[in-house]
Motif scaffolding. Structure first.
Motif, PDB file in Angstrom:
ATOM      1  N   GLN A   1       0.848  -1.078   0.097  1.00  0.00           N
ATOM      2  CA  GLN A   1      -0.155  -0.102   0.159  1.00  0.00           C
ATOM      3  C   GLN A   1       0.759   1.192   0.129  1.00  0.00           C
ATOM      4  O   GLN A   1       1.822   1.090   0.609  1.00  0.00           O
ATOM      5  CB  GLN A   1      -0.792  -0.003   1.120  1.00  0.00           C
ATOM      6  CG  GLN A   1      -1.933  -0.961   1.296  1.00  0.00           C
ATOM      7  CD  GLN A   1      -2.640  -1.015   2.646  1.00  0.00           C
ATOM      8  OE1 GLN A   1      -2.767   0.143   3.248  1.00  0.00           O
ATOM      9  NE2 GLN A   1      -3.251  -2.147   3.001  1.00  0.00           N
ATOM     10  N   GLU A   2       0.386   2.251  -0.625  1.00  0.00           N
ATOM     11  CA  GLU A   2       1.181   3.562  -0.790  1.00  0.00           C
ATOM     12  C   GLU A   2       0.760   4.249   0.606  1.00  0.00           C
ATOM     13  O   GLU A   2      -0.475   4.429   0.762  1.00  0.00           O
ATOM     14  CB  GLU A   2       1.035   4.314  -1.925  1.00  0.00           C
ATOM     15  CG  GLU A   2       1.635   5.517  -1.984  1.00  0.00           C
ATOM     16  CD  GLU A   2       1.659   6.067  -3.292  1.00  0.00           C
ATOM     17  OE1 GLU A   2       1.566   7.641  -3.194  1.00  0.00           O
ATOM     18  OE2 GLU A   2       1.552   5.419  -4.294  1.00  0.00           O
ATOM     19  N   VAL A   3       1.762   4.687   1.422  1.00  0.00           N
ATOM     20  CA  VAL A   3       1.552   5.380   2.724  1.00  0.00           C
ATOM     21  C   VAL A   3       1.401   6.760   2.515  1.00  0.00           C
ATOM     22  O   VAL A   3       2.301   7.245   1.898  1.00  0.00           O
ATOM     23  CB  VAL A   3       2.361   4.670   3.821  1.00  0.00           C
ATOM     24  CG1 VAL A   3       1.997   5.747   5.030  1.00  0.00           C
ATOM     25  CG2 VAL A   3       2.220   3.189   3.944  1.00  0.00           C
ATOM     26  N   ALA A   4       0.438   7.399   2.995  1.00  0.00           N
ATOM     27  CA  ALA A   4       0.483   9.194   2.952  1.00  0.00           C
ATOM     28  C   ALA A   4       1.606   9.509   3.750  1.00  0.00           C
ATOM     29  O   ALA A   4       1.819   9.198   4.769  1.00  0.00           O
ATOM     30  CB  ALA A   4      -0.935   9.655   3.437  1.00  0.00           C
ATOM     31  N   PRO A   5       2.211  10.650   3.241  1.00  0.00           N
ATOM     32  CA  PRO A   5       3.419  11.133   4.044  1.00  0.00           C
ATOM     33  C   PRO A   5       2.781  11.694   5.219  1.00  0.00           C
ATOM     34  O   PRO A   5       1.803  12.194   5.403  1.00  0.00           O
ATOM     35  CB  PRO A   5       3.836  12.275   3.156  1.00  0.00           C
ATOM     36  CG  PRO A   5       3.305  12.055   1.620  1.00  0.00           C
ATOM     37  CD  PRO A   5       2.282  11.096   1.887  1.00  0.00           C
ATOM     38  N   ILE A   6       3.762  11.962   6.321  1.00  0.00           N
ATOM     39  CA  ILE A   6       3.294  12.465   7.508  1.00  0.00           C
ATOM     40  C   ILE A   6       3.761  13.733   7.492  1.00  0.00           C
ATOM     41  O   ILE A   6       5.008  14.210   7.325  1.00  0.00           O
ATOM     42  CB  ILE A   6       4.017  11.639   8.797  1.00  0.00           C
ATOM     43  CG1 ILE A   6       3.358  10.130   8.733  1.00  0.00           C
ATOM     44  CG2 ILE A   6       3.867  12.077  10.034  1.00  0.00           C
ATOM     45  CD1 ILE A   6       4.271   9.269   9.609  1.00  0.00           C
TER      46      ILE A   6
END
Length: 93
Positions: A27-32
């Motif tokens: 899964q592509e994780v959204a940047p923090i």
């Protein structure tokens, strides 16, 4: 020979199934956003645990928002190597 063929076929099918599941599981994780994230979310970054996450929050509250990944080096215990590991996972809005 029949047993060898079955073994090779089983290994091939297993490899193919791993290849397909890799795309499903990845899964592509959204940047923090380092300037708004809480300690729990910051602790998920590579090289950042609970104590460094707290230090990031303390630093931004004391000295203002971070404008770049390099500015995270203001935090005690975060150096260039740690910044490089998390660079693609953080934003500064």
């Amino acid at each position: 020979m029949n047993m060898r063929f079955k073994g090779i076929l089983a290994a091939l099918l297993f490899s193919i199934s791993l290849g397909f599941s890799g795309g499903v599981l990845a899964q592509e994780v959204a940047p923090i956003n380092v300037n708004t994230a809480d300690a729990e979310l910051l602790a998920e970054l590579p090289g950042i645990g609970p104590s460094r996450a707290d230090a990031i929050i303390e630093e931004r509250e004391t000295n203002g928002a971070f404008e770049s990944a390099e500015e995270l080096e203001r935090v005690n215990g975060i150096g260039p190597a740690t910044v490089d590991r998390m660079r693609d996972q953080v934003i500064f809005e």
